[in-house]
Design an enzyme around this catalytic site. Structure first.
Site, PDB file in Angstrom:
ATOM      1  N   LYS A 283      -2.243   4.283  11.949  1.00 39.65           N
ATOM      2  CA  LYS A 283      -1.494   4.993  10.893  1.00 39.65           C
ATOM      3  C   LYS A 283      -0.838   6.244  11.469  1.00 39.65           C
ATOM      4  CE  LYS A 283      -1.990   6.044   5.956  1.00 39.65           C
ATOM      5  NZ  LYS A 283      -0.810   5.297   5.514  1.00 39.65           N
TER       6      LYS A 283
ATOM      7  N   GLU B 276       4.903  -6.265   5.544  1.00 35.06           N
ATOM      8  CA  GLU B 276       4.381  -5.434   4.449  1.00 35.06           C
ATOM      9  C   GLU B 276       5.533  -4.647   3.867  1.00 35.06           C
ATOM     10  OE1 GLU B 276       1.548  -2.570   6.115  1.00 35.06           O
ATOM     11  OE2 GLU B 276       2.735  -2.474   7.949  1.00 35.06           O
TER      12      GLU B 276
ATOM     13  N   LEU C 176      -0.495  -2.408   8.562  1.00 33.67           N
ATOM     14  CA  LEU C 176      -1.558  -1.425   8.367  1.00 33.67           C
ATOM     15  C   LEU C 176      -2.697  -2.095   7.585  1.00 33.67           C
ATOM     16  CD1 LEU C 176      -2.222   1.633   8.806  1.00 33.67           C
ATOM     17  CD2 LEU C 176      -1.754   1.868   6.375  1.00 33.67           C
TER      18      LEU C 176
ATOM     19  N   TYR D 206      -2.297   9.996  10.295  1.00 39.25           N
ATOM     20  CA  TYR D 206      -2.505  10.603   8.981  1.00 39.25           C
ATOM     21  C   TYR D 206      -3.283   9.680   8.073  1.00 39.25           C
ATOM     22  CZ  TYR D 206       1.196   7.744   6.757  1.00 39.25           C
ATOM     23  OH  TYR D 206       1.950   6.710   6.256  1.00 39.25           O
TER      24      TYR D 206
HETATM   25  N1  PDD Z   1       0.904   4.420   2.885  1.00 43.43           N
HETATM   26  N2  PDD Z   1       1.158  -0.291   4.764  1.00 43.43           N
HETATM   27  C1  PDD Z   1       1.807   0.827   5.118  1.00 43.43           C
HETATM   28  C2  PDD Z   1       2.916   0.714   6.117  1.00 43.43           C
HETATM   29  C3  PDD Z   1       1.452   2.072   4.564  1.00 43.43           C
HETATM   30  O1  PDD Z   1       2.101   3.193   4.946  1.00 43.43           O
HETATM   31  C4  PDD Z   1       0.406   2.122   3.612  1.00 43.43           C
HETATM   32  C5  PDD Z   1      -0.053   3.416   2.997  1.00 43.43           C
HETATM   33  C6  PDD Z   1      -0.238   0.923   3.257  1.00 43.43           C
HETATM   34  C7  PDD Z   1      -1.378   0.874   2.265  1.00 43.43           C
HETATM   35  O2  PDD Z   1      -2.553   1.448   2.794  1.00 43.43           O
HETATM   36  P1  PDD Z   1      -3.635   2.120   1.848  1.00 43.43           P
HETATM   37  O3  PDD Z   1      -3.985   1.113   0.822  1.00 43.43           O
HETATM   38  O4  PDD Z   1      -4.747   2.448   2.730  1.00 43.43           O
HETATM   39  O5  PDD Z   1      -2.967   3.335   1.221  1.00 43.43           O
HETATM   40  C8  PDD Z   1       0.157  -0.261   3.868  1.00 43.43           C
HETATM   41  C9  PDD Z   1       0.537   5.733   2.395  1.00 43.43           C
HETATM   42  C10 PDD Z   1       0.052   5.722   0.977  1.00 43.43           C
HETATM   43  C11 PDD Z   1       1.679   6.706   2.629  1.00 43.43           C
HETATM   44  O6  PDD Z   1       2.258   6.606   3.683  1.00 43.43           O
HETATM   45  O7  PDD Z   1       1.935   7.573   1.788  1.00 43.43           O
END
Ligand code: PDD
Length: 287
Positions: free
Chosen positions: A151, A183, A207, A33
């Site tokens: 992801k 993270e 991620l 996703y």
């Molecule tokens: N989550 N690390 C994890 C485990 C994440 O699920 C996310 C993003 C990030 C940050 O990635 P980005 O800057 O590309 O959004 C880091 C999204 C927002 C979610 O699951 O809703």
């Protein structure tokens, strides 16, 4: 009002949207996703999200469901059809519906992937009240699988982490492996010490955040030093500041870790400045 959502090339009211019970996203969490934020009706960092989607798909040997331009057009159509000013577009690709349950991947020639997209309106995305106060985090062991750079929609452990945080009166959990923070449950984690930003280096442990990449670029442009290396909870508790980044929170200050105040216990200057720069630059580059 019912939303208009996207399922495999078609737009329809959300109550008409269906996916098979045999879909591998449902049975096997066999899907990936992306979440792209929308500010002022425009997409933030769409190219970054599209590139990471392509990488996640390639790592799992899944086909790209539609071309880049069509993906962009669908994102824009959904934003327009739902009148989204501030919010997000959620996109999910699964390995589709092979018509039965089987561990082996189906032949992509006969089983096309499933592509769904929907919007969520978030009027307070910029004026998020928690950005002014900051959030508290707790630490929990990182018990996710080892390919966190992909992801995937396997979000049970992150959901459990959010619930543990909620039960502890915190806003999120930081995940700890071998004594170091990987993270947050849905964001990348940072500390600031003596003006230097410290965040874990990219690897399959975390991620590769699209917001992370942008924020580190803006930090470098603003002459703020960055060290990409692991840090422990002890080091984080003794830091001057802490914060997290994601597409839905941008830069969000962290003011307490496992009950210990970070710095003054209020959002710090580096996090506040980076949040302002991120929003300003993202608005300029939005498409
Ligand atoms: N989550 N690390 C994890 C485990 C994440 O699920 C996310 C993003 C990030 C940050 O990635 P980005 O800057 O590309 O959004 C880091 C999204 C927002 C979610 O699951 O809703």
């Amino acid at each position: 009002m019912s939303r208009i959502v996207y399922v495999n090339g078609e737009y329809m009211p959300e109550e008409d949207a269906t996916v098979s019970i045999f879909d591998r996203g449902f049975l096997m969490a066999d899907g990936v996703y992306e979440v792209t934020s929308v500010l002022g009706g425009k997409l933030i960092d769409f190219d970054g999200h599209a590139a990471r989607l392509a990488r996640s798909l390639a790592e799992l040997d899944m086909a790209q469901p539609i071309a880049h331009e069509a993906l962009l057009a669908a994102h824009r159509d959904l934003v327009a059809k739902n009148g989204i000013d501030n919010g997000l577009v959620y996109l999910q690709v699964t390995r589709g519906n092979p018509g039965d349950r089987d561990f082996a991947f189906p032949d992509p020639q006969t089983t096309p992937g499933t592509l769904v997209m929907f919007t969520q309106s978030k009027p307070d995305l910029i004026d998020n009240p928690t950005a002014a106060t900051g959030i508290k985090v707790i630490s929990i062991p990182d018990q996710r699988w080892a390919r966190r750079d992909i992801k995937t929609v396997q979000l049970l452990y992150p959901s459990m982490g959010k619930m543990a945080a909620k039960a502890a009166g915190a806003g999120d959990a930081w995940l700890v492996e071998d004594g170091h923070v990987t993270e947050g449950t849905s964001n990348n984690a940072y500390i600031v010490k003596n003006g230097t930003i410290i965040t874990r280096e990219l690897s399959s442990d975390i991620l590769h955040g699209i917001t992370r990449a942008a924020v580190l670029r803006f930090a470098a442009e603003a002459q703020v030093a960055v060290e990409e290396r692991p840090f422990s909870i002890d080091e984080a508790q003794a830091a001057d500041e802490a914060f997290v980044t994601s597409a839905t929170t941008f830069v969000l200050p962290v003011i307490e870790i496992d009950g210990a105040r970070v710095g003054t216990g209020t959002p710090g200057p580096v996090a506040r400045r980076l949040r302002a720069i991120y929003i300003e630059e993202s608005l300029k580059a939005a498409i």
